[in-house]
Design a protein around this motif. Sequence first.
Motif, PDB file in Angstrom:
ATOM      1  N   TYR A  17       0.817  -1.225   0.000  1.00 39.31           N
ATOM      2  CA  TYR A  17       0.000   0.000   0.000  1.00 39.31           C
ATOM      3  C   TYR A  17       0.852   1.278   0.000  1.00 39.31           C
TER       4      TYR A  17
ATOM      5  N   ARG B 274       1.938   2.105  -3.508  1.00 41.76           N
ATOM      6  CA  ARG B 274       0.817   2.599  -4.341  1.00 41.76           C
ATOM      7  C   ARG B 274       0.461   4.034  -3.969  1.00 41.76           C
TER       8      ARG B 274
ATOM      9  N   GLU C 105      -3.642  -2.297 -10.374  1.00 48.99           N
ATOM     10  CA  GLU C 105      -2.950  -3.580 -10.370  1.00 48.99           C
ATOM     11  C   GLU C 105      -3.688  -4.553 -11.288  1.00 48.99           C
TER      12      GLU C 105
END
Length: 223
Positions: free
Chosen positions: A87, A90, A211
């Motif tokens: 995370y 990202r 993704e």
Amino acid sequence: MQVDEAIKARKSVRAFKADPVPLSLVTEILELARFSPSGTNIQPWKVHVVAGETRRRLEAEVLAHRDTDPADKGAEFPRTSKRKEPYTTRMRTLGKEMYGLIGIPKGDQAANWAQWGRNYRFFDAPVGLIFTIDKDLDAMSFLDIGIFMQSIMLAAKARGLDTCSQGAWNNFWSVTRRVLNVPDDEYIVCGMSLGYADQTQPVNTLVSEREPLTSFATFHGFE
Ligand SMILES: Cc1cc2nc3c(=O)[nH]c(=O)nc-3n(C[C@H](O)[C@H](O)[C@H](O)COP(=O)(O)O)c2cc1C
């Protein structure tokens, strides 16, 4: 617009034109969103639709509070800003791309602060939405709010409007509560900007990455 098209075309817009959104159009979108599903059909969503003078007052009071008490951060309900991989990467990728497009150099805290503050102007959108939920409800009902929000975003997109969901409205909730008369037994879950995208603004060219399917789906029992 087909559903597939709307899902793909929707993206967060962070610069809006001043063009007003008629109340009839906002109502039409919300009339559609009320068909969203919810666990045991409790329909936990509540939304404050903010425009005109109230929107201006909300913006002014939240920004004034933010200037005088910048440490007053966080939601009234439990949230964490701690992130682990994947995370963190990202999140950083998004931040880097977004701030790059706006032209904010890495480490420029003042410019970051100012840009983040644009959340509390609803990125200049003429309409802001503030979603609240009864404090007695649990995480499942927060899912319902998310689904409701996506219905709004897709219905808006299909009508030529754009949106940006804004967790930023978790912060400074005490001011929002006061200005909008949100009862003490409700949490302020999220905000959303609604309006017409300003296509001349570089920030709106941002296309955030996704993704591949294989990174999140596990298939069981297929031949
Ligand atoms: C629940 C939620 C909260 C969000 N909060 C903010 C926010 O406070 N400010 C902001 O600029 N974007 C916010 N976003 C937008 C996300 O950054 C964005 O959805 C994500 O980067 C994917 O990009 P896209 O919406 O353009 O597809 C939020 C999105 C969601 C779903």
